[in-house]
Design an enzyme around this catalytic site. Structure first.
Site, mmCIF file in Angstrom:
data_model
loop_
_atom_site.group_PDB
_atom_site.id
_atom_site.type_symbol
_atom_site.label_atom_id
_atom_site.label_comp_id
_atom_site.label_asym_id
_atom_site.label_seq_id
_atom_site.Cartn_x
_atom_site.Cartn_y
_atom_site.Cartn_z
ATOM 1 N N LYS A 22 1.573 13.134 -7.067
ATOM 2 C CA LYS A 22 0.513 13.989 -6.504
ATOM 3 C C LYS A 22 1.087 14.969 -5.481
ATOM 4 O O LYS A 22 0.774 16.163 -5.506
ATOM 5 C CB LYS A 22 -0.546 13.101 -5.840
ATOM 6 C CG LYS A 22 -1.531 13.846 -4.963
ATOM 7 C CD LYS A 22 -2.558 12.928 -4.352
ATOM 8 C CE LYS A 22 -2.142 12.288 -3.050
ATOM 9 N NZ LYS A 22 -2.150 13.178 -1.875
ATOM 10 N N ASN A 23 1.919 14.454 -4.582
ATOM 11 C CA ASN A 23 2.393 15.295 -3.481
ATOM 12 C C ASN A 23 3.436 16.323 -3.897
ATOM 13 O O ASN A 23 3.806 17.195 -3.101
ATOM 14 C CB ASN A 23 2.930 14.435 -2.331
ATOM 15 C CG ASN A 23 1.797 13.767 -1.574
ATOM 16 O OD1 ASN A 23 0.623 14.032 -1.828
ATOM 17 N ND2 ASN A 23 2.151 12.896 -0.637
ATOM 18 N N CYS A 117 -9.553 14.378 10.190
ATOM 19 C CA CYS A 117 -8.904 13.575 9.171
ATOM 20 C C CYS A 117 -8.833 12.141 9.658
ATOM 21 O O CYS A 117 -8.649 11.903 10.843
ATOM 22 C CB CYS A 117 -7.516 14.139 8.949
ATOM 23 S SG CYS A 117 -6.504 13.139 7.892
ATOM 24 N N ARG A 122 -3.666 15.762 12.822
ATOM 25 C CA ARG A 122 -3.011 16.552 11.773
ATOM 26 C C ARG A 122 -3.235 18.066 11.898
ATOM 27 O O ARG A 122 -3.886 18.685 11.064
ATOM 28 C CB ARG A 122 -3.449 16.068 10.385
ATOM 29 C CG ARG A 122 -3.048 14.650 10.131
ATOM 30 C CD ARG A 122 -3.401 14.203 8.745
ATOM 31 N NE ARG A 122 -2.367 14.500 7.758
ATOM 32 C CZ ARG A 122 -2.441 14.100 6.493
ATOM 33 N NH1 ARG A 122 -3.471 13.443 6.060
ATOM 34 N NH2 ARG A 122 -1.478 14.379 5.657
ATOM 35 N N ASP A 307 3.576 6.639 3.828
ATOM 36 C CA ASP A 307 2.604 6.388 2.761
ATOM 37 C C ASP A 307 2.779 4.999 2.117
ATOM 38 O O ASP A 307 1.976 4.624 1.258
ATOM 39 C CB ASP A 307 2.697 7.477 1.680
ATOM 40 C CG ASP A 307 2.088 8.792 2.167
ATOM 41 O OD1 ASP A 307 1.457 8.804 3.230
ATOM 42 O OD2 ASP A 307 2.269 9.812 1.466
ATOM 43 N N ARG A 399 -8.239 9.606 -5.260
ATOM 44 C CA ARG A 399 -7.510 10.824 -4.887
ATOM 45 C C ARG A 399 -6.028 10.676 -5.194
ATOM 46 O O ARG A 399 -5.331 11.677 -5.333
ATOM 47 C CB ARG A 399 -7.684 11.121 -3.390
ATOM 48 C CG ARG A 399 -9.072 11.577 -3.011
ATOM 49 C CD ARG A 399 -9.097 11.979 -1.549
ATOM 50 N NE ARG A 399 -7.854 12.640 -1.202
ATOM 51 C CZ ARG A 399 -7.196 12.464 -0.059
ATOM 52 N NH1 ARG A 399 -7.675 11.675 0.860
ATOM 53 N NH2 ARG A 399 -6.071 13.096 0.165
HETATM 54 C C1 UD1 Z 1 2.491 14.983 3.707
HETATM 55 C C2 UD1 Z 1 1.933 14.162 2.581
HETATM 56 C C3 UD1 Z 1 1.348 12.864 3.112
HETATM 57 C C4 UD1 Z 1 2.400 12.125 3.942
HETATM 58 C C5 UD1 Z 1 3.004 13.038 4.995
HETATM 59 C C6 UD1 Z 1 4.170 12.417 5.729
HETATM 60 C C7 UD1 Z 1 1.242 15.864 0.997
HETATM 61 C C8 UD1 Z 1 0.112 16.566 0.334
HETATM 62 N N1 UD1 Z 1 0.885 14.947 1.904
HETATM 63 O O1 UD1 Z 1 1.397 15.299 4.584
HETATM 64 O O2 UD1 Z 1 0.956 12.063 1.992
HETATM 65 O O3 UD1 Z 1 1.805 11.014 4.570
HETATM 66 O O4 UD1 Z 1 3.473 14.246 4.395
HETATM 67 O O5 UD1 Z 1 5.157 12.036 4.853
HETATM 68 O O6 UD1 Z 1 2.389 16.082 0.700
HETATM 69 N N2 UD1 Z 1 2.216 18.173 12.238
HETATM 70 C C9 UD1 Z 1 1.959 18.988 13.300
HETATM 71 N N3 UD1 Z 1 1.705 20.328 13.047
HETATM 72 C C10 UD1 Z 1 1.698 20.836 11.775
HETATM 73 C C11 UD1 Z 1 1.964 19.986 10.708
HETATM 74 C C12 UD1 Z 1 2.232 18.654 10.954
HETATM 75 O O7 UD1 Z 1 1.968 18.568 14.453
HETATM 76 O O8 UD1 Z 1 1.457 22.032 11.626
HETATM 77 C C13 UD1 Z 1 2.479 16.728 12.472
HETATM 78 C C14 UD1 Z 1 1.454 15.807 11.810
HETATM 79 O O9 UD1 Z 1 0.317 15.639 12.620
HETATM 80 C C15 UD1 Z 1 2.255 14.528 11.663
HETATM 81 C C16 UD1 Z 1 3.684 15.046 11.374
HETATM 82 O O10 UD1 Z 1 3.698 16.398 11.820
HETATM 83 O O11 UD1 Z 1 2.261 13.802 12.863
HETATM 84 C C17 UD1 Z 1 4.114 15.015 9.925
HETATM 85 O O12 UD1 Z 1 3.079 15.544 9.126
HETATM 86 P P1 UD1 Z 1 3.376 16.342 7.783
HETATM 87 O O13 UD1 Z 1 4.741 16.001 7.275
HETATM 88 O O14 UD1 Z 1 3.053 17.772 7.987
HETATM 89 O O15 UD1 Z 1 2.280 15.708 6.819
HETATM 90 P P2 UD1 Z 1 1.561 16.469 5.657
HETATM 91 O O16 UD1 Z 1 2.476 17.502 5.120
HETATM 92 O O17 UD1 Z 1 0.185 16.844 6.060
#
Ligand code: UD1
Length: 422
Positions: A22-23, A117, A122, A307, A399
């Site tokens: 999915k990701n 969320c 996030r 995850d 999902r």
């Molecule tokens: C992706 C995965 C999710 C997985 C996560 C971590 C997808 C669709 N989802 O989520 O399943 O659990 O990676 O492996 O691929 N952060 C910020 N600012 C930002 C973006 C992120 O502070 O702009 C923080 C987040 O709150 C979190 C950390 O960075 O604490 C990592 O998050 P991130 O790797 O961005 O997760 P996702 O990409 O949303």
């Protein structure tokens, strides 16, 4: 609302096929916005999140065709509107992935801010700063991120002060069409980022350092269509392996990529599993033994994935001994703990760590799913609990897990979907 009814205690033993990730599929679907030519995607999983992303593309005017062999052909050459509306973004945060491709290819993107969320605040600040670094002008209006570019984006050096998976994917997708050479530092190295990068290269992008924390992207003026097969889902695979481990059973996975799962396989071996891998299969065999407790700490790839954290909490809950699970990526990702308590688990939350004392048996209880992976952990717990467990709010599971009840039935579980009244 559908629920899952699971009668615990069956021996888990069988063979299943793992679906596409999915990701990886989500950013790759967004990447189709980078070209006016058709892109053919194979091995897309049949999941609600994938349907939502396709719906998002369709509502922008993109043409989507499903071929006879179940591959999907996507043509963004017909795009009419660069808007990702709140109605779709609120159901799936990953909709933010259209920001980079829209801005880079069409010079315009209007993407609703994702709402709250279940697993923490996030934010999307890293995505936005990345677009700005590449020359995008960003304003916030009426809950929407409005991004504009005068002509091509300009290449830049961008350092992620925190590793972000979708953040890296968004900046990478924007950089492939920017003018000049961009360097993306402290980029995420997750296999799903790598799969996206390989798809972009097949579309004509120039990317060095794929799979490392520094990617060097030489922007090109245009990308073209391609044919790409999405990599197998390592989290789905890991979840079914835990089902084998907690039940003392045997699980044979086909169409899986063990190379992307080292950190999880190490912990499964540590808990007592015999694991045999080939290039595309994994056999886990507990030989009837109860697992031993393990300590895990989540961190960006190649470390242990957040995850898989909830699933290993369940493993520790029925293991011999005491194990700890430390969560370093997300705040508030222990929502499943309260539900596991109701099934007899002995867990204590201390800050960002859960200490879990294994008990010989869990017992059935009505439980409620709170987020995708937490829900999977409740299903796992139900598989080994004494009695019939009803898992509510399983739309979270749908999902991320394709045909979960069929796959678990193939492994020997007694599980059925029941239509709920709401
Ligand atoms: C992706 C995965 C999710 C997985 C996560 C971590 C997808 C669709 N989802 O989520 O399943 O659990 O990676 O492996 O691929 N952060 C910020 N600012 C930002 C973006 C992120 O502070 O702009 C923080 C987040 O709150 C979190 C950390 O960075 O604490 C990592 O998050 P991130 O790797 O961005 O997760 P996702 O990409 O949303």
């Amino acid at each position: 609302m559908d629920k899952l009814l699971i009668s615990g205690g069956n021996p888990i033993d069988g063979t299943i096929r793992i679906s596409g990730a999915k990701n990886a599929a989500l950013p790759i679907l967004a990447a189709t916005l980078l070209t006016d030519e058709p892109v053919t995607l194979r091995n897309l999983p049949h999941l609600n999140d994938i349907t939502t992303m396709i719906e998002l593309l369709v509502c922008m005017g993109v043409e989507v065709l499903i071929n006879e062999d179940m591959s999907v052909q996507i043509n963004a050459g017909t795009l009419k509107d660069c808007t990702a509306p709140y109605s779709l973004v609120k159901t799936m945060r990953a909709s933010i992935l259209v920001l980079g491709p829209l801005l880079a290819h069409f010079g315009e993107a209007n993407v609703s801010l994702p709402g709250g969320c279940a697993i923490g605040s996030r934010p999307v600040d890293l995505h936005i700063r990345g677009m700005e670094a590449l020359g995008g002008q960003i304003t916030m209006e009426d809950g929407y991120i409005k991004a504009r570019s005068n002509g091509r984006l300009k290449a830049a050096d961008y350092f992620f002060d925190m590793v972000s998976v979708t953040g890296t994917e968004n900046v990478l997708m924007a950089a492939v069409l920017a003018d000049g050479v961009s360097v993306i530092e402290n980029s995420a190295r997750e296999p799903e980022v790598v799969d996206l990068a390989h798809c972009l290269v097949a579309m004509g992008a120039q990317i060095e350092g794929i799979g490392t924390d520094t990617m060097r992207v030489t922007g090109v003026e245009k990308l073209h269509g391609c044919d790409h097969k999405v990599l197998p889902d390592r989290i789905e695979a890991g979840t079914y392996l835990v089902a084998g481990a907690i039940s003392g059973g045997r699980v044979h996975l086909k169409d899986v990529d063990p190379k992307t799962m080292d950190s999880v396989l190490v912990k499964l071996r540590e808990c007592g599993a015999e694991i045999i891998t080939t290039d595309n299969s994994i056999v886990l065999d507990m030989h009837g033994k109860r697992p031993k407790a393990v300590n895990i700490t989540t961190a960006p790839y190649p470390a242990f994935p957040t995850d898989m954290q909830a699933q290993f909490t369940v493993l520790n809950a029925v293991a011999e001994g005491t194990g700890t699970v430390e969560e370093t990526i997300f705040e508030n990702r222990f929502m499943h703990i309260q539900e596991l308590h109701r099934m007899g688990a002995d867990c204590t939350i201390k800050g960002n760590t859960v200490v879990i004392k294994g008990v010989p048996k869990l017992h059935a209880a009505p439980v409620m799913a709170t987020d995708l992976r937490a829900s999977a952990s409740l299903v796992l717990a139900a598989l080994v609990a004494e009695g019939d467990t009803l898992v509510d709010r399983i739309y979270h599971i749908d999902r991320g897990y394709e045909c979960i009840e069929e796959k678990l039935q193939l492994l020997g579980a007694t599980i059925k979907r029941v239509a709920g009244k709401g």
